[in-house]
Every structure is written in structure tokens, then in C-alpha cells.
Write a protein that holds these residues in place. Sequence first.
Motif: not given
Length: 460
Positions: A81, A84-85, A88, A92-93, A96, A99-100, A133, A136-137
Motif C-alpha cells: 500500500s 497508494h498512500l 495522503e 490518514r496514513k 490506515f 484500521t488494518i 478500508i 475510504r481508500w
Amino acid sequence: MLKIMIPTALFMPSALLLDHSILFPTMIGYSMLLSLLSLTLFNHPLILKISNATTHFSTDATSSPLIILSCWLLPLMILASQNHLKTEPLNRKRLFLMTISALQLTLILTFTASNFILFYILFETTLIPTLIIITRWGNQAERLNAGLYFLFYTLMSSLPLLIAILYLNNKYAHTSMELFFLSQPELTLTNPNPMFWLASLLAFMVKLPLYGLHLWLPKAHVEAPIAGSMVLAAILLKLGGYGLIRILPMLNPHPSTLMFPIMILALWGILMTSSICLRQTDLKALIAYSSVSHMGLVITAMMLQTPWGLTGAMTLMIAHGLSSSALFTLANTNYERTHTRTLLLVRGLQLALPLMSTWWLLINLTNMALPPTINLIGELTIITTLFNWSHPTIIITGTGTLITATYSLYMFLMTQRGTISTQFRLFSPTHTREHLVLALHLLPMVLLIFKPTLISGLFT
């Protein structure tokens, strides 16, 4: 068990407190140490193969491989990821990563829960971080629609399961998996009510998913970011299989009025979803439909409740988790450079990214169960079990295997051969990070060839 749960719980505050310059390297190193620590779960010294952590959480030979797979995927999701991040903001990183890690913790707790009510609560809790996930992403505007599909399919099918568990609690005054396992011959419902039987299985059939209940899966996969696709394919589908392994022994004998339609749907689904793969234009949708095809085999093996079938189902679940996640990683490497998933537009990548082409070949071969991969061990065991149950099933499973080989070849040739489109002349080269992610997917699959009993669940 606590030695894995506690460090996983500490992952979330670490994501908040670390300085931005060392955030990703520290999180990847920490999660990699956690995944190596989880390998100790392969050791089962007890006769019953149950290692208790607390009153409500325990591990055995069935849950351990799935917990290890969950831990193994966390650093791979963070690595995959990063690109992808990169645009950001820092907050937000951090969100993320939190969240994971929350998803990781709920998955470990779900696989270790030894009580059906607790298992149900945790089974539903995994929905929340997954939904965040995806919605939002995710990349496209359709992601909210995909999130709603995912939420409502899972929630609507889970309510009958809750009623079934409460009925069990009312009848036996407990919902402990271990007590049910130990008192099984006396406990087995002599003539289980077909509605109770269906209510117990529906949530897991949607999660796996069974053909006909699978419409949420391609949508969720296509709209999810790379981390969402990896965790969906590798672990969240396996929650359904794990639930079936836990609850099916209590439901013997299976009412034939419901068992045969499910077996027919699963076998028919193998053929149909494999055929759909041949007509796909979207790369991620193709990989998502191939997951439905493989899970059809797992469902048929579990419904038969034979030692060989369960061993094959466990082996195929772990093998598919690694190979499917690797395929989504490969699809993401293409998407990051071309910003399209359409197979017709992205061709001839072998010239631009030759080393990535090698990964495509190797992982496609594992997906189509080339000897001596663990995918083949799982599929052969299941096909043998089904042949023993009913000889004509060899026609369906054999045809399914042929179509799987065909769409794997189709996917490889469409992405790697041909001429590159003029709009994609300037590609950024592949990164060491991407090769590392793919190597860490393939390494366990190669090592497990030498000792597949580690992930077979010890049913035989």
C-alpha cells in the motif's frame, strides 16, 4: 496465544505515536517480527491439539494456520500500500495503519474464539474495518455501492446464524465449541430441522461465497484498494470456511433436501465462474471470480465431512489465500503504472517489465495448481473425496480444472504478450518493494510443499 494478541493490540498506539520519518519502516519491521512470532503456533504439544490461552480463546490445528496467514499478510499489506498512500496526509496514513491493525486483531480473536456467541460477535466485528478500508481508500466512485453490497449481504445472512446459536444456547445451556466437540456423539441432532441447518450455514455460505450468493465479492474486490483486496481474498473468505468446519459436525446427519442443492450449486459454480473468467475484461474481476471457483471446491469438500475432504479444504484455503493475494498484488503493480484494469488496453508488459513477467508466470502456475504446489495437493484431495462420494462429479471437477488452466493462460498472455499501447511507452521500473511482497507470497508456498501437514488441520 497472548504473545501474539498483546503485540497486535500494541500495533495501533504505535501507529499514532511514531514520527512520520520512521512510521512505515518501523511498522513493517514490527509486523514482520509479529508474523515470525506467530510461526510458533505450528507447534501443538497437546494430545487434543487444543492450546488454551484463556477461558474463551484457544488455538488448535485448524485455527493456527489461519492465524499465521493473517499475521503473515499484515506486513505485506503495508508494503503493497505504500505507493497508494504516498500522496495522503500523515494523519490518514496513521488512520490506515490503525484500521488494518484493528482488522488484524479482530481476525486473530475470531479464529481463536472457542465460544459460538463470542465467535459470532467477532465475526461481525471484522465487517467494520473492512468496510472502512473499501469505502475510504477505494479508487472509484462505485466503492460506496460495493461497501453497501458487502455490508448487507453479510449482515442479512448472519442474522439467522445468531438465532441458531441462541437456540443452541437455550437447548444445551452453553455454546462452547470444545464442549460440543467432546460431547458430539450424544449431542448430534438426530433429525436436525432443515431451517435450523440452513440458518447455521447461510452466513458462512455467503462469506465463502457459494455460487448464487457471490454477487458482493467481485464488486468489493474491484472497488477495494490493494490492502482490501489482499485481506478479502486471503483471509475474510476463509472465515466462512473456518465457520463451516466448526459448526458442521454438530449438524449431522445433513438433510438431503438441502445438502444436495448446495452441492449442486457449488459444483455448478465451479464451471460457471471459471467460464465467466474467460469472458472478463477487468483484471481484478477475473481474479475475484477465480476465487469463487476455488471456494466452490472447498464448500463441496466440507459438506461431505470426511477426513480427506476437510484436509483438502484446509490445504486449498491456505494455498488459495497466498496465490490469490499475490495475483491481486500483481494486478495492482499494473494498475499503478497504467491506471486501468482493462485487459485489452494493457498488453505486452513482458517487454516493459521483464522480471515482473516471471512473477506473473510463477503465480499463475500456482493458481492453476501445477505440481508440486500445495494448491494441487488440496485440489487432488478434494477431487478424490468427491469421486468417492459420486463418480460423475469427476466430469465437473475435471472440466473445472481444465477451464482454470485456460483462464490462467488467458490472463498471462493478455497481460504479458502482444504490443504495448502507444499511450504506455514510459513505465516506471519495478521496485524492490514489489518484488519483496511477491517473494514473501511465494516463499511460504514453496516451503509448504515439503511439509503440507502443517496446514492440513490434522483431520486424518
